[in-house]
Motif scaffolding. Structure first.
Motif, PDB file in Angstrom:
ATOM      1  N   LYS A 382       0.819  -1.214   0.000  1.00 45.20           N
ATOM      2  CA  LYS A 382       0.000   0.000   0.000  1.00 45.20           C
ATOM      3  C   LYS A 382       0.854   1.267   0.000  1.00 45.20           C
ATOM      4  O   LYS A 382       0.504   2.267  -0.626  1.00 45.20           O
ATOM      5  CB  LYS A 382      -0.917  -0.005   1.215  1.00 45.20           C
ATOM      6  N   GLY A 384       3.701   1.564  -1.312  1.00 48.12           N
ATOM      7  CA  GLY A 384       4.474   1.646  -2.547  1.00 48.12           C
ATOM      8  C   GLY A 384       5.951   1.365  -2.351  1.00 48.12           C
ATOM      9  O   GLY A 384       6.739   1.487  -3.300  1.00 48.12           O
ATOM     10  N   LYS A 387       7.279  -1.619  -4.557  1.00 47.34           N
ATOM     11  CA  LYS A 387       7.181  -1.253  -5.970  1.00 47.34           C
ATOM     12  C   LYS A 387       8.268  -0.255  -6.353  1.00 47.34           C
ATOM     13  O   LYS A 387       8.926  -0.390  -7.395  1.00 47.34           O
ATOM     14  CB  LYS A 387       5.801  -0.665  -6.253  1.00 47.34           C
ATOM     15  N   SER A 388       8.483   0.749  -5.509  1.00 49.12           N
ATOM     16  CA  SER A 388       9.494   1.756  -5.828  1.00 49.12           C
ATOM     17  C   SER A 388      10.890   1.149  -5.844  1.00 49.12           C
ATOM     18  O   SER A 388      11.745   1.546  -6.637  1.00 49.12           O
ATOM     19  CB  SER A 388       9.430   2.913  -4.832  1.00 49.12           C
ATOM     20  N   ALA A 504      -2.958  -0.051  -7.687  1.00 51.14           N
ATOM     21  CA  ALA A 504      -1.692  -0.120  -6.952  1.00 51.14           C
ATOM     22  C   ALA A 504      -0.802   1.078  -7.281  1.00 51.14           C
ATOM     23  O   ALA A 504      -0.898   1.655  -8.367  1.00 51.14           O
ATOM     24  CB  ALA A 504      -0.965  -1.418  -7.320  1.00 51.14           C
ATOM     25  N   PRO A 505       0.092   1.471  -6.353  1.00 52.24           N
ATOM     26  CA  PRO A 505       1.045   2.556  -6.640  1.00 52.24           C
ATOM     27  C   PRO A 505       1.907   2.201  -7.857  1.00 52.24           C
ATOM     28  O   PRO A 505       2.219   1.037  -8.088  1.00 52.24           O
ATOM     29  CB  PRO A 505       1.892   2.623  -5.364  1.00 52.24           C
ATOM     30  N   THR A 506       2.291   3.241  -8.628  1.00 53.90           N
ATOM     31  CA  THR A 506       3.093   2.990  -9.833  1.00 53.90           C
ATOM     32  C   THR A 506       4.573   2.847  -9.531  1.00 53.90           C
ATOM     33  O   THR A 506       5.304   2.226 -10.302  1.00 53.90           O
ATOM     34  CB  THR A 506       2.927   4.134 -10.841  1.00 53.90           C
ATOM     35  N   GLY A 507       5.058   3.441  -8.454  1.00 54.56           N
ATOM     36  CA  GLY A 507       6.462   3.310  -8.076  1.00 54.56           C
ATOM     37  C   GLY A 507       7.413   4.212  -8.837  1.00 54.56           C
ATOM     38  O   GLY A 507       8.621   4.160  -8.605  1.00 54.56           O
TER      39      GLY A 507
END
Length: 672
Positions: A382, A384, A387-388, A504-507
């Protein structure tokens, strides 16, 4: 008699030889009839298990008749709408004897329910079924994008499958923790270890909360398998597999007190790396695939249980049956012609290997502890964070290739070569889906809906919705839906109405390329000239239309554009063509960048230009396209109005941005 260290013995002390792993080929295309023929053909050639590829609509929970699904029907896998489709897909295949792997995540419960319903309608005891549904939603939020429901609801569905399978389908793995797509998204070996194991910990913590008996919980642990990637650095990859094996055993013992050693065994299947396969000199990919296979087969103590290999031409488009046969033969030669399976672990006692494994473990445990301190896997999704980290690693990899620090033969070194005869045939060396065959799928769906009992459908869906709200295990209700001929879209929509959806976060925020070159300064100079002339920085919208969730390329373009000085709009995956065009018009962008890897480029580009015309912007905003686009489609796509096409061979992202800013300047000049 004294045993020899180099000889493999069985439990009775007799010399023996290891059994080969399961040979699979990831396959499925066009429709259920064509895919069934392909499976039976592959099995007749010595394949020993099935690996089902589903089309994106099935993966994302849409029936083929849905407008968002139509461009994707049968493109990257087989479309499944109802139980009638499964009867055709597995026709003449003894599922009670087959080990079937399904690459399915957001709708895993639905496909698993269809498989059980198929067995029951055939008169087969479901307890005989063996195989795996991938069902690693944590990974989908990070790397592949075929999730449907929010993280907590997704985790609940997976836990329901484990609980149901314990006694009803005990030989089936309800999920496998999939680090494959993490590596494809840029994960380093340490990240692959840490993120996969944190996903497993998140799942086991959720299963533990069900208050199962100690024996039942241990059996759930024993059904968790893994699906792993293996890249070109095959010594490090082999060490990674040994680290996985040791860490999984340690986590099961220390965190969950699992006493039965057989349940702590790290069981894994593999698809070797596709990210490193090159469009340039594609014949070289055959050697890359062989080398990548060594990393997961050389070490007996960490050898894979099942292996599926990509084909040499997957950077070009979909493989043909011959290409898949070539990959299968590679496995068979490795297993049956070499002495690989005759020896105990040949790396046991190696100080070099032990040191490398220990180093990987120490770094991975540090990362796992960091994520647990954040609140665990769901919170790290959540926020991110994970992902990042992946986007950053991918950007670093691309930068190393751009700067020549990481050599890719044929791409940034030894680029001159005799043209490959493998792509000289009439088909260009790739497989093309018969688009007209999609109508067969739509006709079959219409027939099923016409013949089914609507009252049973309504009752089954009402039960599904009610039990979703009350927290009841949803497997029984889903199997009832399958037998009532509920469709994939109806099952998913019912649960969407209860659970909602998730983005979802793009990162990409805060990421940058570690590139500072004269070429980059030249691009920035062009950007500054545009800014001075028109009073704003050039603005690009990066779009992932349709259901394709492979977002690595789009993310790298977004990061590169920002690094070059562009204003970037990137909303992530799964937007419609209309949403992208509408945003482009409202935000007054200077260029639309579309990323597509699913083979649906012809249909979706038609949608993009149809919407541009509708919004009165057809000639005002130039469109560029990136992805896996066969050369044979270039002429028609450019004829539709696309100004530039970029494919995997366009690895120099600074050059890509240079081409795009030139295009923007030209477009502005033409309008003045």
């Amino acid at each position: 008699m004294e045993k020899l260290a180099h000889v493999l013995y069985d439990k009775e002390g007799k010399t023996t030889k290891e059994k080969p792993w399961i040979f699979r080929t990831y396959a499925g295309h066009t429709n259920v009839k064509a895919s069934n023929e392909l499976y039976r053909s592959n099995l007749s050639k010595g394949q020993t298990g099935l690996s089902i590829a589903f089309d994106l609509a099935t993966q994302c929970g849409y029936s083929s008749e849905d407008p968002i699904a139509r461009p994707e029907i049968g493109k990257v896998g087989v479309p499944i709408n109802t139980l009638d489709d499964f009867h055709i897909l597995f026709d003449q295949i003894p599922i009670e004897e087959m080990n079937t792997s399904m690459t399915i995540n957001g709708t895993a419960m639905w496909l698993f329910s269809l498989y059980i319903a198929l067995a029951e309608e055939r008169g087969i005891d479901p307890s005989l079924l063996q195989g795996t549904t991938q069902n690693d939603l944590m990974k989908e939020f990070l790397a592949r994008g075929t999730y449907v429901f929010p993280p907590e609801a997704s985790l609940r569905l997976t836990v329901d499958m484990y609980e149901y399978s314990l006694n009803k389908v005990p030989k089936f793995n309800p999920s496998n923790i999939c680090s494959y797509h993490l590596q494809e998204a840029g994960a380093t070996p340490v990240q692959e270890l840490a993120f996969a194991l944190i996903n497993a910990i998140t799942l086991l913590d959720a299963i533990k909360a069900k208050n199962l008996s100690e024996e039942e919980f241990e059996r759930c642990v024993g059904r968790i398998s893994f699906f792993v990637n293996a890249g070109m650095r095959f010594v490090e990859e082999m060490c990674k597999m040994r680290a996985f094996t040791e860490m999984w055993d340690e986590i099961c013992q220390k965190r969950y007190q699992v006493k039965n050693a057989s349940y702590r065994r790290f069981r894994y299947g593999v698809q070797v790396n596709s990210l490193g396969l090159s469009e340039e000199q594609p014949e070289n990919n055959a050697w890359r695939i062989l080398i990548e296979a060594l990393g997961v087969t050389l070490s007996r103590d960490a050898r894979c249980r099942a292996l599926q290999l990509p084909a040499w031409n997957e950077a070009l488009s979909l493989p043909r049956p011959w290409d898949q046969q070539w990959s299968l033969r590679l496995q068979q030669i490795l297993a049956y012609e070499t002495d690989l399976l005759e020896f105990p672990d040949i790396f046991e006692g190696s100080k070099v290997i032990e040191s490398k494994v220990a180093d990987l473990k120490q770094q991975a445990y540090t990362e796992i502890d960091k994520i647990l301190a954040m609140g665990g896997g769901v919170e790290a999704i959540k926020s991110g964070y994970m992902k990042s980290q992946l986007v950053g690693s991918q950007a670093d990899r691309i930068a190393r290739i751009n700067k020549g620090e990481q050599i890719v033969v044929g791409r940034n070194k030894w680029t001159e070569a005799i043209p490959s005869p493998l792509v000289q045939g009439d088909d260009g060396g790739v497989f093309k889906v018969d688009v007209s065959a999609a109508q067969d799928t739509l006709d079959a769906l219409a027939t099923t809906k016409k013949q089914r009992d609507e009252a049973k459908v309504k009752a089954a869906l009402e039960r599904l919705a009610e039990e979703a709200k009350t927290g009841t295990n949803l497997m029984e209700a889903s199997i009832a839906c399958a037998k009532a001929r509920v469709t994939t879209g109806e099952w998913s929509e019912t649960l969407r109405s209860v659970f909602g959806e998730y983005r979802a976060p793009t990162g990409v925020e805060g990421q940058s390329f570690q590139i500072e070159t004269a070429q980059l300064e030249e691009v920035r100079s062009k950007v500054n000239k545009f800014t001075d002339t028109y009073g704003h920085r050039p603005k690009i919208i990066v779009g992932k239309p349709g259901l394709d969730g492979h977002s690595n390329g789009a993310e790298m373009i977004a990061v590169a554009a920002r690094h070059c000085g562009f204003d970037v709009i990137y909303f992530g995956i799964r937007l419609s063509a209309t949403e992208i065009v509408q945003s482009a018009v409202e935000e007054n962008v200077d260029v639309i960048g579309i990323s597509l890897l699913s083979g649906s480029h012809n249909e979706i580009i038609d949608q993009i230009f149809g919407d541009l015309e509708k919004f009165g912007a057809k000639n005002a905003i130039p469109v560029v396209l990136g992805g896996i686009i066969p050369q044979s489609d270039f002429a028609s796509i450019l004829g539709k109005g696309v100004k530039k096409i970029f494919t995997p061979k366009d690895f120099d992202l600074v050059q890509v941005m240079s081409d795009i800013i030139d295009l923007i300047h030209q477009n502005r000049a033409a309008q003045e």
